[in-house]
Enzyme design. Structure first.
Site, PDB file in Angstrom:
ATOM      1  N   HIS A 189      -8.704  -4.574  -0.069  1.00 46.08           N
ATOM      2  CA  HIS A 189      -7.397  -3.974   0.218  1.00 46.08           C
ATOM      3  C   HIS A 189      -6.683  -4.605   1.417  1.00 46.08           C
ATOM      4  CE1 HIS A 189      -4.325  -0.992  -0.354  1.00 46.08           C
ATOM      5  NE2 HIS A 189      -4.380  -0.677   0.927  1.00 46.08           N
TER       6      HIS A 189
ATOM      7  N   SER B 190       0.826  -1.196   0.000  1.00 42.80           N
ATOM      8  CA  SER B 190       0.000   0.000   0.000  1.00 42.80           C
ATOM      9  C   SER B 190       0.872   1.262   0.000  1.00 42.80           C
ATOM     10  CB  SER B 190      -0.946  -0.071   1.201  1.00 42.80           C
ATOM     11  OG  SER B 190      -1.983   0.855   1.070  1.00 42.80           O
TER      12      SER B 190
ATOM     13  N   ASP C 108     -10.116  -4.280  -5.046  1.00 44.33           N
ATOM     14  CA  ASP C 108      -9.461  -3.446  -4.035  1.00 44.33           C
ATOM     15  C   ASP C 108     -10.396  -2.274  -3.743  1.00 44.33           C
ATOM     16  OD1 ASP C 108      -7.721  -1.424  -2.797  1.00 44.33           O
ATOM     17  OD2 ASP C 108      -6.130  -2.825  -3.311  1.00 44.33           O
TER      18      ASP C 108
END
Ligand SMILES: *[C@@H]1O[C@H](CO)[C@@H](O)[C@H](O)[C@H]1NC(C)=O
Ligand SMILES: *[C@@H]1O[C@H](CO)[C@@H](O)[C@H](O)[C@H]1NC(C)=O
Ligand SMILES: *[C@@H]1O[C@H](CO)[C@@H](O)[C@H](O)[C@H]1NC(C)=O
Ligand SMILES: *[C@@H]1O[C@H](CO)[C@@H](O)[C@H](O)[C@H]1NC(C)=O
Length: 291
Positions: free
Chosen positions: A272, A99, A217
């Site tokens: 995510h 991320s 995501d």
């Protein structure tokens, strides 16, 4: 044939002598994350169970709320630690960065003379972020925040204080992005930087760049940003190869791509926060690069 026969015992001997033939792995967590969190622990266990003997360095800096500190500040501090790690491993290390951590790692491999062999970017908005997680709707209409927050993010003050502003990429306000973004627009060459040739030289030292993302995501927006694709001014997603930074080869992405050193992986069905908990993703798109 004869050569093969001679090679086999040799390779066997080498594999016995080698305590670990795997390069060390540096893990960099995401926003609000921390090294001993699920991300670090899960990958440490999985890597060790598959590649016994691998040395793992989970960066324990800028955890939790401190992950909101500005990107260059974090990159500078992490560089110091990573430089020490690299000094101890002249054979090179691998980066596995999740991320926001993937953008920190991009900053590192661009700004320092590194020996990162493979850089695995796990669901990182490498071309920028233009979206607010829908779960925030509870507090404020996400769409309203998304379209207006540039007024706040594209200011010197916020750029100097907040990580996410540094890679916020509003497709409707590109002039402001170029004028104010101090991080991503410099790395991707949208803003002319005196450091560009150095960024490119460093970036090209990567052996492989592995980009992992997927359509489910719920944070990275557009999700294709994890693959260096991004919105145009009509919010249509334009693929990596049609991006200006790719066509200009401003930081070396096209060169790496043409040398077949960019590996793009797409996985559906992964939200995510599950990227680092998915063994399918790990086994097929991360582990094979950790050699
Ligand atoms: C890894 O190797 C060490 C030493 O050879 C051994 O003691 C340990 O059990 C191994 N661990 C795994 C998970 O295979
Ligand atoms: C961007 O910066 C240039 C040069 O400083 C300036 O002329 C222009 O007005 C700025 N544009 C915006 C939208 O801030
Ligand atoms: C260029 O790199 C140097 C050294 O890393 C840094 O101090 C400087 O702030 C950078 N300049 C820009 C415009 O990013
Ligand atoms: C893990 O990834 C696979 C492959 O994309 C997907 O089918 C599966 O739903 C994922 N599982 C979880 C728990 O995210």
């Amino acid at each position: 044939m004869r050569q093969g026969k001679m090679l086999a015992p040799f390779l066997l001997a080498v594999s016995l002598i080698c305590v670990s033939c795997y390069r060390p792995v540096v893990l960099v967590h995401g926003m609000f994350g921390s090294a001993p969190s699920e991300f670090g622990k899960t990958f440490e266990n999985w890597i060790k169970s598959e590649h016994n003997g691998t040395i793992i360095y989970a960066i324990r800096m800028f955890e939790k709320l401190c992950s909101l500190r500005p990107m260059w500040y974090q990159v500078g501090k992490i560089n110091e630690q990573v430089r020490e790690i690299m000094r101890g491993h002249p054979e090179g290390v691998h980066f596995v960065c999740y991320s926001q951590g993937g953008l920190l790692c991009r900053g590192i491999v661009s700004s320092m003379n590194h020996n990162v062999h493979n850089f695995i970017s796990l669901s990182s908005p490498q071309a920028g972020q233009y979206g607010i997680p829908r779960k925030w709707d509870r507090y404020m209409p996400a769409n309203c925040i998304k379209t207006n927050i540039y007024k706040f993010f594209y200011t010197h003050f916020v750029q100097n204080h907040l990580s996410v502003a540094n890679y916020w990429n509003d497709p409707h306000h590109q002039t402001l992005y170029r004028n104010y973004s101090v991080f991503l627009s410099h790395l991707d060459g949208s803003t002319p930087s005196p450091n560009m040739s150095e960024y490119k030289r460093n970036f090209l030292k990567l052996h492989r760049l592995v980009l992992i993302g997927g359509p489910d995501d719920d944070v990275v927006t557009p999700w294709q940003s994890s693959h260096f694709s991004f919105y145009d001014e009509n919010e249509n997603v334009v693929e990596m190869k049609k991006q200006k930074f790719f066509q200009d080869d401003s930081f070396g992405l096209q060169t790496l791509y043409n040398k077949k050193r960019v590996h793009i992986h797409t996985f559906p069905g992964v939200v995510h926060k599950k990227w680092y908990a998915n063994r399918t993703v790990f086994n097929s798109a991360i582990l094979p690069y950790l050699t």
